[in-house]
Design a protein around this motif. Structure first.
Motif, PDB file in Angstrom:
ATOM      1  N   ASP A   1       0.794  -1.223   0.147  1.00 12.14           N
ATOM      2  CA  ASP A   1       0.090   0.090   0.106  1.00 12.14           C
ATOM      3  C   ASP A   1       0.997   1.117  -0.026  1.00 12.14           C
ATOM      4  O   ASP A   1       0.991   1.958   0.942  1.00 12.14           O
ATOM      5  N   GLU A   2       1.567   1.400  -1.022  1.00 13.02           N
ATOM      6  CA  GLU A   2       2.617   2.670  -1.092  1.00 13.02           C
ATOM      7  C   GLU A   2       2.650   2.872  -2.522  1.00 13.02           C
ATOM      8  O   GLU A   2       2.830   2.037  -3.410  1.00 13.02           O
ATOM      9  N   GLN A   3       3.387   4.015  -2.940  1.00 16.10           N
ATOM     10  CA  GLN A   3       3.681   4.414  -4.321  1.00 16.10           C
ATOM     11  C   GLN A   3       5.057   3.756  -4.412  1.00 16.10           C
ATOM     12  O   GLN A   3       5.827   3.674  -3.559  1.00 16.10           O
ATOM     13  N   LEU A   4       5.144   3.358  -5.850  1.00 15.04           N
ATOM     14  CA  LEU A   4       6.359   2.339  -5.980  1.00 15.04           C
ATOM     15  C   LEU A   4       7.653   3.225  -6.185  1.00 15.04           C
ATOM     16  O   LEU A   4       8.734   2.873  -6.009  1.00 15.04           O
ATOM     17  N   LEU A   5       7.217   4.431  -6.804  1.00  8.35           N
ATOM     18  CA  LEU A   5       8.220   5.370  -6.927  1.00  8.35           C
ATOM     19  C   LEU A   5       9.816   4.914  -7.749  1.00  8.35           C
ATOM     20  O   LEU A   5      11.009   5.031  -6.951  1.00  8.35           O
ATOM     21  N   GLY A   6       9.402   3.982  -8.725  1.00  6.94           N
ATOM     22  CA  GLY A   6      10.649   3.725  -9.466  1.00  6.94           C
ATOM     23  C   GLY A   6      10.953   2.411  -9.141  1.00  6.94           C
ATOM     24  O   GLY A   6      11.999   1.500  -9.699  1.00  6.94           O
ATOM     25  N   ARG A   7      10.752   1.816  -7.760  1.00 11.53           N
ATOM     26  CA  ARG A   7      11.181   0.489  -7.318  1.00 11.53           C
ATOM     27  C   ARG A   7      10.208  -0.561  -8.353  1.00 11.53           C
ATOM     28  O   ARG A   7       9.181  -0.556  -8.406  1.00 11.53           O
ATOM     29  N   SER A   8      10.952  -1.749  -8.362  1.00  6.95           N
ATOM     30  CA  SER A   8      10.276  -2.844  -8.964  1.00  6.95           C
ATOM     31  C   SER A   8       9.199  -3.431  -7.943  1.00  6.95           C
ATOM     32  O   SER A   8       9.680  -3.455  -6.676  1.00  6.95           O
ATOM     33  N   LEU A   9       8.116  -4.003  -8.166  1.00  5.19           N
ATOM     34  CA  LEU A   9       6.923  -4.278  -7.454  1.00  5.19           C
ATOM     35  C   LEU A   9       7.632  -5.540  -6.707  1.00  5.19           C
ATOM     36  O   LEU A   9       7.400  -5.721  -5.272  1.00  5.19           O
ATOM     37  N   GLN A  10       8.493  -6.239  -7.381  1.00  7.33           N
ATOM     38  CA  GLN A  10       9.195  -7.563  -6.780  1.00  7.33           C
ATOM     39  C   GLN A  10      10.009  -7.239  -5.458  1.00  7.33           C
ATOM     40  O   GLN A  10       9.993  -8.023  -4.586  1.00  7.33           O
ATOM     41  N   ASP A  11      10.610  -5.960  -5.470  1.00  6.72           N
ATOM     42  CA  ASP A  11      11.446  -5.656  -4.328  1.00  6.72           C
ATOM     43  C   ASP A  11      10.855  -4.893  -3.069  1.00  6.72           C
ATOM     44  O   ASP A  11      11.299  -4.741  -2.173  1.00  6.72           O
ATOM     45  N   VAL A  12       9.655  -4.685  -3.569  1.00  6.37           N
ATOM     46  CA  VAL A  12       8.726  -4.140  -2.263  1.00  6.37           C
ATOM     47  C   VAL A  12       8.234  -5.200  -1.060  1.00  6.37           C
ATOM     48  O   VAL A  12       7.878  -5.987  -1.804  1.00  6.37           O
ATOM     49  N   LYS A  13       8.623  -4.927  -0.052  1.00  3.24           N
ATOM     50  CA  LYS A  13       8.459  -6.003   1.232  1.00  3.24           C
ATOM     51  C   LYS A  13       6.805  -6.396   1.204  1.00  3.24           C
ATOM     52  O   LYS A  13       6.418  -7.274   1.470  1.00  3.24           O
ATOM     53  N   GLY A  14       6.034  -4.960   1.538  1.00  8.29           N
ATOM     54  CA  GLY A  14       4.614  -4.961   1.619  1.00  8.29           C
ATOM     55  C   GLY A  14       4.400  -5.773   3.153  1.00  8.29           C
ATOM     56  O   GLY A  14       5.298  -5.924   4.109  1.00  8.29           O
ATOM     57  N   GLU A  15       3.156  -6.056   3.406  1.00 11.35           N
ATOM     58  CA  GLU A  15       2.649  -6.562   4.635  1.00 11.35           C
ATOM     59  C   GLU A  15       1.936  -7.864   4.649  1.00 11.35           C
ATOM     60  O   GLU A  15       1.280  -7.926   3.583  1.00 11.35           O
ATOM     61  N   LYS A  16       2.495  -8.823   5.310  1.00 13.36           N
ATOM     62  CA  LYS A  16       1.855 -10.185   5.240  1.00 13.36           C
ATOM     63  C   LYS A  16       0.394 -10.301   5.588  1.00 13.36           C
ATOM     64  O   LYS A  16       0.011  -9.904   6.588  1.00 13.36           O
ATOM     65  N   VAL A  17      -0.407 -10.865   4.606  1.00 14.98           N
ATOM     66  CA  VAL A  17      -1.651 -11.101   5.235  1.00 14.98           C
ATOM     67  C   VAL A  17      -2.088 -12.533   4.956  1.00 14.98           C
ATOM     68  O   VAL A  17      -1.419 -13.175   3.785  1.00 14.98           O
ATOM     69  N   PRO A  18      -2.752 -13.259   5.883  1.00 16.68           N
ATOM     70  CA  PRO A  18      -2.863 -14.553   5.658  1.00 16.68           C
ATOM     71  C   PRO A  18      -3.647 -15.008   4.195  1.00 16.68           C
ATOM     72  O   PRO A  18      -4.510 -14.286   4.025  1.00 16.68           O
ATOM     73  N   ARG A  19      -3.236 -16.005   3.627  1.00 17.82           N
ATOM     74  CA  ARG A  19      -3.767 -16.477   2.456  1.00 17.82           C
ATOM     75  C   ARG A  19      -5.404 -17.061   2.761  1.00 17.82           C
ATOM     76  O   ARG A  19      -5.299 -17.836   3.884  1.00 17.82           O
ATOM     77  N   PRO A  20      -6.518 -16.206   2.201  1.00 14.56           N
ATOM     78  CA  PRO A  20      -7.661 -17.015   2.626  1.00 14.56           C
ATOM     79  C   PRO A  20      -7.839 -18.659   2.272  1.00 14.56           C
ATOM     80  O   PRO A  20      -7.154 -18.994   1.279  1.00 14.56           O
ATOM     81  N   LEU A  21      -8.406 -19.125   3.263  1.00 17.47           N
ATOM     82  CA  LEU A  21      -8.684 -20.538   2.671  1.00 17.47           C
ATOM     83  C   LEU A  21      -9.426 -20.903   1.543  1.00 17.47           C
ATOM     84  O   LEU A  21     -10.446 -20.054   1.180  1.00 17.47           O
ATOM     85  N   MET A  22      -8.738 -21.930   0.911  1.00 23.63           N
ATOM     86  CA  MET A  22      -9.444 -22.157  -0.413  1.00 23.63           C
ATOM     87  C   MET A  22     -10.720 -22.588  -0.635  1.00 23.63           C
ATOM     88  O   MET A  22     -10.815 -23.421   0.078  1.00 23.63           O
ATOM     89  N   ASP A  23     -11.562 -22.113  -1.364  1.00 19.09           N
ATOM     90  CA  ASP A  23     -13.035 -22.544  -1.269  1.00 19.09           C
ATOM     91  C   ASP A  23     -13.075 -23.123  -2.654  1.00 19.09           C
ATOM     92  O   ASP A  23     -12.900 -22.840  -3.687  1.00 19.09           O
ATOM     93  N   PHE A  24     -13.227 -24.664  -2.341  1.00 15.71           N
ATOM     94  CA  PHE A  24     -13.210 -25.443  -3.632  1.00 15.71           C
ATOM     95  C   PHE A  24     -14.593 -25.809  -4.098  1.00 15.71           C
ATOM     96  O   PHE A  24     -14.682 -26.295  -5.193  1.00 15.71           O
ATOM     97  N   THR A  25     -15.509 -25.341  -3.560  1.00 18.53           N
ATOM     98  CA  THR A  25     -17.080 -25.108  -4.221  1.00 18.53           C
ATOM     99  C   THR A  25     -16.841 -24.894  -5.518  1.00 18.53           C
ATOM    100  O   THR A  25     -17.777 -25.186  -6.521  1.00 18.53           O
ATOM    101  N   ASP A  26     -16.320 -23.729  -5.826  1.00 15.09           N
ATOM    102  CA  ASP A  26     -16.307 -23.136  -7.057  1.00 15.09           C
ATOM    103  C   ASP A  26     -15.739 -24.053  -8.289  1.00 15.09           C
ATOM    104  O   ASP A  26     -16.359 -24.155  -9.280  1.00 15.09           O
ATOM    105  N   LEU A  27     -14.725 -24.843  -7.729  1.00  9.71           N
ATOM    106  CA  LEU A  27     -14.093 -25.772  -8.743  1.00  9.71           C
ATOM    107  C   LEU A  27     -15.054 -26.871  -9.299  1.00  9.71           C
ATOM    108  O   LEU A  27     -15.090 -27.330 -10.441  1.00  9.71           O
ATOM    109  N   THR A  28     -15.938 -27.319  -8.073  1.00  8.22           N
ATOM    110  CA  THR A  28     -16.834 -28.528  -8.626  1.00  8.22           C
ATOM    111  C   THR A  28     -17.925 -27.719  -9.658  1.00  8.22           C
ATOM    112  O   THR A  28     -18.705 -28.851 -10.420  1.00  8.22           O
TER     113      THR A  28
END
Ligand code: GDP
Ligand code: ZN
Ligand code: ZN
Length: 593
Positions: A411-438
């Motif tokens: 949540d910041e301006q990249l100001l010329g840095r590659s997105l790959q190099d920005v650390k960011g803030e860790k957020v848990p990955r939502p649990l996978m909802d497999f219902t859509d796959l079915t």
């Protein structure tokens, strides 16, 4: 229905989360039972279902008693003690309001007539010569107007002469013991009529069945309206004989707490007493209660008076209280006001869930303690009931690396840095909802391999090897390509599928079978728009956008995150290769808000 009324005829209600838990269920019921018991107890004990009204009253008193007083009188220049009997007319005085006065002590100055005489000697009135006096001077403390002469009062005491009622009053202390000391045996009858106009109810303290020869006693005869003055003082812990010397003020409180409901009717007065003046007589400036009055008469045609300084006790009768009667509206108001207390259970249990989930579990201070076991449960409840919403800022984006278990929020301006190099803030990955796959029966079905055509995966790995030489510096998987966007926006697309070097996500089976599978994407488009007809021009771009979306949903789990998800360059270019745009530049990610 007209359009204007659509908004009118709707009803909003809250969606709730039900936590199936014995512990919290028990806590809830315990709190509810406590609240219910308290509310019911208060309702009954304080009669909160009644409408209460203050009392309106009138009071009338009658003091009775006779006392014999030994008086010193000067007759023909000789002092003489005479006995005098005082009855009601002698010692009571009419007063305004709910008060009566009983004289207990007095100082008498007899035979005063208008004339010139010396003042009573005090520190301020003594003089040595006429110079000490001032003609026409009138001291508020003195009894007359000075004539300017200094004359003999008695023997060698000289005081200023005044024009006044002569002889002037002696500045004497009140007699000890009080002259009407036995006034403590006087009795007073108090008649008190009360009214509650709102309830249309009238009553009085002297009911027909009361024995009129009784005397009030706190426990034995609490309803008797006849009070012995000495008893009143005993109730407040005062000594009548002492108060009688200087006088005082005593309050008689009549408290009416009336229940006018027919099923539990009760309306009797409660008497209590309270000393109202300053008890510490020696300390106060003007102790006690006194006033002066005079009896006028004519002797040989000359107007004379007897001045009497009266000390006594003023009794103030204070009537207060309320009358209550059942009132349906009052009951509803009370019930309404207590309903919010039933929310206490929710507040308390929410507090438990919130404090014992985040604070303890996320800190990882006690890794395997028992507290943490319940914390894990609370954390689960917390996640179920809480739906976090991140402010959809222009700068917000989510990134997912295939070699990390969590998602990163940038949540910041990249100001010329590659997105790959920005650390960011860790957020848990939502649990996978497999219902859509079915819902995608086609997705996992392999299309029949076309004879002679090599497997797609193999083709791809060849591609990886052939390109690995020309990848940008930030790429870790060997499949990313430089961005096509103008200089300033380029850094947004400088993102690899990996944090550390390793295999690329586009070589994975789901990427092949879901994101690149034309049949699946086509089916997904049809799933959204069942009768969609794709023309040659739009097919690729529709499929491409669908593939982006499909990737974001796959890797980011929740649609909230998918909207702000940035695709790694390798995936972006692999998708664009599969569903290319005939000419022109690709526009890239646009923030949805
Ligand atoms: P276009 O088809 O010429 O406009 O160019 P693109 O193939 O880049 O597609 C643009 C659309 O795809 C826009 O609606 C973008 O929001 C969406 N899109 C492009 N890149 C991304 C991305 O990295 N993440 C997400 N979530 N959407 C993207
Ligand atoms: Zn890469
Ligand atoms: Zn990659």
């Amino acid at each position: 229905m007209p359009a204007c009324c659509d908004d009118l005829f709707q009803y909003e209600t809250n969606k709730v989360t039900r936590v199936q838990s014995v512990n919290y269920g028990t806590i809830k019921w315990i709190i509810h039972v406590i609240v219910f018991s308290y509310v019911s107890f208060a309702l009954v004990s304080d009669k909160l279902y009644q409408r209460k009204e203050p009392v309106i009253s009138s009071v009338h008193t009658k003091v009775k008693g006779v006392v014999e007083v030994k008086e010193e009188v000067v007759e023909n220049g000789k002092k003489k003690v005479v006995q005098r009997v005082f009855d009601t007319a002698d010692y009571t005085f009419p007063l305004q309001g709910n008060s009566f006065f009983v004289m207990t002590n007095f100082l008498q100055t007899e035979g005063q007539e208008q004339g010139l005489c010396p003042q009573y000697p005090t520190r301020w009135t003594l003089c040595a010569s006429d110079r000490g006096c001032k003609k026409g001077w009138m001291d508020p403390q003195s009894k007359g107007i000075q004539t300017g002469r200094c004359i003999v009062f008695k023997e060698n005491q000289k005081t200023c002469e005044v024009s006044a009622w002569c002889p002037t009053e002696a500045m004497e202390e009140a007699p000890r013991p009080a002259l009407l000391n036995s006034a403590e045996n006087f009795t007073v009858l108090i008649k008190n009529n009360i009214d509650f106009p709102g309830h249309n109810y009238t009553t009085r303290n002297i009911l027909p069945d009361i024995n009129i020869t009784c005397t009030f006693h706190k426990t034995q005869n609490p309803l008797c309206p006849i009070f012995r003055l000495g008893d009143i003082f005993r109730e407040t812990g005062d000594n009548f004989s002492e108060v009688a010397i200087q006088g005082g003020i005593m309050g008689i409180e009549i408290y009416w707490d009336c229940n006018l409901d027919s099923w539990s009717h009760h309306c009797h007065p409660k008497y209590s007493f309270r000393r109202l003046d300053d008890k510490t007589t020696n300390e106060s400036l003007y102790p006690g209660y006194n006033f002066r009055y005079a009896k006028y008469y004519k002797e040989y045609g000359i107007e004379k008076r007897t001045l009497i300084k009266v000390f006594g006790i003023r009794f103030d009768i204070l009537v207060f209280g309320t009358g209550g009667k059942f009132d349906f509206i009052q009951l509803i108001v009370y019930i309404g006001s207590t309903l919010s207390y039933f929310g206490l259970a929710t507040v308390f249990i929410d507090l438990l869930i919130n404090t014992y989930s985040s604070a303890c579990c996320r800190s990882h201070v006690y890794p395997r303690c028992r507290c943490c076991e319940s914390c894990a449960v609370n954390e689960y409840y917390y996640r179920k009931k809480c739906e976090p919403v991140v402010e959809p800022k222009m700068t917000l984006k989510y990134v997912s690396f295939v070699d990390e278990s969590h998602i990163r929020m940038v949540d910041e301006q990249l100001l010329g840095r590659s997105l790959q190099d920005v650390k960011g803030e860790k957020v848990p990955r939502p649990l996978m909802d497999f219902t859509d796959l079915t819902r995608l029966p086609l997705s996992l079905e392999d299309p029949a391999p076309i004879p002679g055509q090599p497997e797609q995966i193999q083709l791809l790995s060849e591609e990886v090897i052939s390109r690995s030489g020309s990848t940008p510096g930030w790429c870790q998987c060997g499949n990313c390509l430089p961005s096509q966007l103008p200089e300033g926006l380029r850094c947004l697309e400088e993102l690899c599928c990996r944090r550390k070097p390793g295999a690329c996500i586009i070589t994975s089976e789901p990427f092949q079978k879901l994101i690149l599978a034309r049949r699946v994407l086509h089916f997904l488009l049809l799933y959204q728009e069942p009768l969609l007809v794709l023309d040659a021009d739009s097919t690729n771009s529709r499929l491409r956008h669908c593939a982006y979306r499909c990737y974001a949903t796959w890797r980011f789990g929740s649609p909230d995150l998918a909207d702000f998800a940035i695709l790694p360059s390798c995936c972006r270019w692999r998708i664009r290769k599969e569903f290319p745009k005939s000419r022109g530049q690709y526009s890239g990610f646009k923030s949805p808000y």
